[in-house]
Scaffold this motif. Sequence first.
Motif, PDB file in Angstrom:
ATOM      1  N   SER A  31       0.826  -1.211   0.000  1.00 34.91           N
ATOM      2  CA  SER A  31       0.000   0.000   0.000  1.00 34.91           C
ATOM      3  C   SER A  31       0.861   1.261   0.000  1.00 34.91           C
ATOM      4  O   SER A  31       0.432   2.310  -0.481  1.00 34.91           O
ATOM      5  CB  SER A  31      -0.942   0.001   1.203  1.00 34.91           C
ATOM      6  OG  SER A  31      -0.218   0.058   2.413  1.00 34.91           O
TER       7      SER A  31
ATOM      8  N   ALA B  76       1.170   3.384  -3.722  1.00 38.46           N
ATOM      9  CA  ALA B  76       0.183   4.303  -3.136  1.00 38.46           C
ATOM     10  C   ALA B  76      -0.780   4.806  -4.211  1.00 38.46           C
ATOM     11  O   ALA B  76      -0.362   5.246  -5.292  1.00 38.46           O
ATOM     12  CB  ALA B  76       0.886   5.479  -2.472  1.00 38.46           C
ATOM     13  N   GLY B  77      -2.079   4.709  -3.915  1.00 37.28           N
ATOM     14  CA  GLY B  77      -3.083   5.184  -4.853  1.00 37.28           C
ATOM     15  C   GLY B  77      -3.521   4.159  -5.882  1.00 37.28           C
ATOM     16  O   GLY B  77      -4.466   4.412  -6.638  1.00 37.28           O
TER      17      GLY B  77
ATOM     18  N   GLU C 184     -11.597  -0.734 -10.318  1.00 32.16           N
ATOM     19  CA  GLU C 184     -11.839  -0.205  -8.979  1.00 32.16           C
ATOM     20  C   GLU C 184     -12.006  -1.383  -8.027  1.00 32.16           C
ATOM     21  O   GLU C 184     -12.374  -2.487  -8.441  1.00 32.16           O
ATOM     22  CB  GLU C 184     -13.110   0.664  -8.941  1.00 32.16           C
ATOM     23  CG  GLU C 184     -13.062   1.907  -9.829  1.00 32.16           C
ATOM     24  CD  GLU C 184     -12.166   3.007  -9.273  1.00 32.16           C
ATOM     25  OE1 GLU C 184     -11.880   2.966  -8.057  1.00 32.16           O
ATOM     26  OE2 GLU C 184     -11.779   3.886 -10.058  1.00 32.16           O
TER      27      GLU C 184
ATOM     28  N   ASN D  97      -6.804  -2.421  -0.515  1.00 30.48           N
ATOM     29  CA  ASN D  97      -6.001  -1.190  -0.405  1.00 30.48           C
ATOM     30  C   ASN D  97      -5.164  -1.159   0.865  1.00 30.48           C
ATOM     31  O   ASN D  97      -5.062  -0.136   1.562  1.00 30.48           O
ATOM     32  CB  ASN D  97      -6.909   0.031  -0.481  1.00 30.48           C
ATOM     33  CG  ASN D  97      -7.529   0.219  -1.844  1.00 30.48           C
ATOM     34  OD1 ASN D  97      -6.976  -0.240  -2.855  1.00 30.48           O
ATOM     35  ND2 ASN D  97      -8.678   0.865  -1.910  1.00 30.48           N
TER      36      ASN D  97
END
Length: 364
Positions: A47, A51-52, A85, A164
């Motif tokens: 994570s 990142a993101g 997503e 995430n």
Amino acid sequence: MQVSIGISQKTDVQAAIEEASAKVVNPSLLIMLSSYEHLEKAAQILSQKYAGVPMIGTSATTYEGNTASDKRMVLVGFGKDISGEVGVIRNLSTAPIADIPKMEETIAKVQPGSGNTICLEFCTNDEERLVTTMNVALEHAGIPVAGGTVFGVPEGASSMVMVNGKLYSNACAYAIIKNQTGKIRTYSELIFQPMEGAKKHIATGVKLETKELLTLDGKSAARVYCEDAGVSEGQLVGNVLTNPLGRVIGDQVFIASPYKIGKNGSLINYKRINENDTISVMELMDYEAVGADTRAEIRQENKHISFIFSINCIYRHLLYTDRGYLQTFIGEMAKVGPHIGIVGGGEQLGKQHVNQTMVCVVFE
């Protein structure tokens, strides 16, 4: 479709991620599979490193090349030609519907198309409730679901999924993936058929919360099974590898695996059986021929295979191991296209949770 796969067998989690991530550059979405002992730290490291980047993961025995391993770190990175997503559905055992509005928002962001979008998921428990709940959002959007139940957790530990970088129990981690350059197709491989001359029975007594089949045709489920399969109660559980139960709906069969004999001769299963379901005892088919047919179908329908992800039931894994076929099976899958598989405690496809089945997702 751009897919990169990073693999490591290193025992140090930091070193394993460094080795595996060397093959995964600028992913749009990431799937992580690791040993249970690596899961928490790997989630934290990834994570931060990515990142993101939307990511899901879990612990699993994985298939790659022609081998299976419960100590392997696998990273699957999807490139810039997908829309993706991720999300979580919590409280599977009580109120998973509360997270469906968020799932609907996630689906809207991806803008799913026809035949090019999948919901890939890992869950910890309550699979029937999960697939029913998820399809509130997915069916309306025309998105199929394919996934597996986490299996192989150390005794006394909780099954976990990762979204995430955060770990969840009693939950489902899912990724909505849209292929912008080709199709995504799902397959289900069944290596059982009703026994020759098999009787069809009606589930007359069930206990849904424990997935317990109490009676068939008013008689104890274990007694009916043993009569049909020609085994004693002491042989029943071991016999399930080759003779599971099948829920028969028209010309379709959905496998349920008994793993324990309960009180008064009930059968406790990995798949829930409902009252009035039609049930038959199954027998093993020529699984090598069935597998060859599945692979031929995949090749015929997918001319440019970018990635194959499969979920194989632990009972299939044990059967193939016992018969010396596991390495051959994994190797044959790898010949079809880049392949990563996991061993699941159950499989989900569409509106069904099943056992002793292979569920397969093919990305063009």
